[in-house]
Design an enzyme around this catalytic site. Sequence first.
Site, mmCIF file in Angstrom:
data_model
loop_
_atom_site.group_PDB
_atom_site.id
_atom_site.type_symbol
_atom_site.label_atom_id
_atom_site.label_comp_id
_atom_site.label_asym_id
_atom_site.label_seq_id
_atom_site.Cartn_x
_atom_site.Cartn_y
_atom_site.Cartn_z
ATOM 1 N N ASN A 122 -6.450 -9.767 11.059
ATOM 2 C CA ASN A 122 -6.781 -10.777 10.053
ATOM 3 C C ASN A 122 -6.757 -12.174 10.653
ATOM 4 O OD1 ASN A 122 -7.396 -9.757 7.302
ATOM 5 N ND2 ASN A 122 -5.456 -8.678 7.564
ATOM 6 N N HIS A 169 -2.216 -8.773 1.406
ATOM 7 C CA HIS A 169 -1.499 -7.504 1.242
ATOM 8 C C HIS A 169 -2.520 -6.400 0.977
ATOM 9 C CE1 HIS A 169 1.783 -4.804 0.277
ATOM 10 N NE2 HIS A 169 1.135 -4.445 -0.809
ATOM 11 N N ALA A 226 -12.467 -5.049 4.170
ATOM 12 C CA ALA A 226 -12.466 -5.951 3.007
ATOM 13 C C ALA A 226 -11.498 -7.118 3.226
ATOM 14 C CB ALA A 226 -12.097 -5.177 1.746
ATOM 15 N N GLU A 227 -10.362 -6.843 3.854
ATOM 16 C CA GLU A 227 -9.400 -7.912 4.142
ATOM 17 C C GLU A 227 -10.032 -9.003 4.988
ATOM 18 O OE1 GLU A 227 -5.578 -6.629 5.682
ATOM 19 O OE2 GLU A 227 -5.804 -4.695 4.683
ATOM 20 N N MET A 285 5.865 -9.537 10.332
ATOM 21 C CA MET A 285 6.777 -8.493 9.863
ATOM 22 C C MET A 285 8.227 -8.957 9.775
ATOM 23 S SD MET A 285 4.552 -6.248 9.275
ATOM 24 C CE MET A 285 5.561 -4.834 8.851
ATOM 25 N N GLY A 288 -2.954 -8.846 15.032
ATOM 26 C CA GLY A 288 -3.533 -9.954 14.305
ATOM 27 C C GLY A 288 -5.015 -9.824 14.010
ATOM 28 N N ARG A 348 18.788 -15.086 9.683
ATOM 29 C CA ARG A 348 17.415 -15.332 9.261
ATOM 30 C C ARG A 348 17.190 -16.810 8.987
ATOM 31 N NH1 ARG A 348 16.902 -11.948 4.125
ATOM 32 N NH2 ARG A 348 14.986 -13.159 3.921
#
Length: 220
Positions: free
Chosen positions: A16, A111, A175-176, A92, A14, A67
């Site tokens: 981000n 992304h 950059a993310e 994921m 994690g 799911r």
Amino acid sequence: MARKRVAILISGRGSNMTALIEAAADPDFPAEIALVLSNRADAGGLARAAEAGIATAVIDHKGFSSRAEFDAAMDKRLRAENIDLVCLAGFMRLLTDGFVEGWRDRMINIHPSLLPLFPGLHTHERALEAGMRLAGCTVHFVRAQMDSGPIIGQAAVPIALDDTPDTLSKRVLTAEHQLYPMALALVASGLATVENERLKLHADVPADLGGMLVGPAFTG
């Protein structure tokens, strides 16, 4: 204006997520991180979130027969926590159409490519193989089709002639960590919305925020 309550969905370390937590530590940031939820009990990001005093939860997808049942359990927990916005940060699992529609225009993802180029996995390898001179990352509203949806912002990263997937990945990740908090702030403040499946920015928002490209968009 009350700060929006945000849940971050993770499956791993994690990084981000950490960038979002650090940005939201500023009381002037328009969102607070209210929950970090993982489908894996061993996700490293859970400990980081707990250290920051953020509530965490684990809903193991392996405990469900479909799911849809797994997504329903996540949805129930998110609504119980009065979540306003959902951020995907290395989560994921493919989400069902029903879950995505239930959080339409309230769920965003980052992304590691300049979408619509290179959706899916192995983005850096594919960019290098294609001979690209630019790579980057994209934050977008989530839609049922993987790595699609109205683009909130993008950051471009030049590709060096001697780049490898690892070296490029590190620069894109930097950059993310800058782009995702900016995009979340725009959405949480109501300055970025969706109209006719395009990003709509408030007229007061500059088109270029700290070198981050925001768009495609029209203002109003």
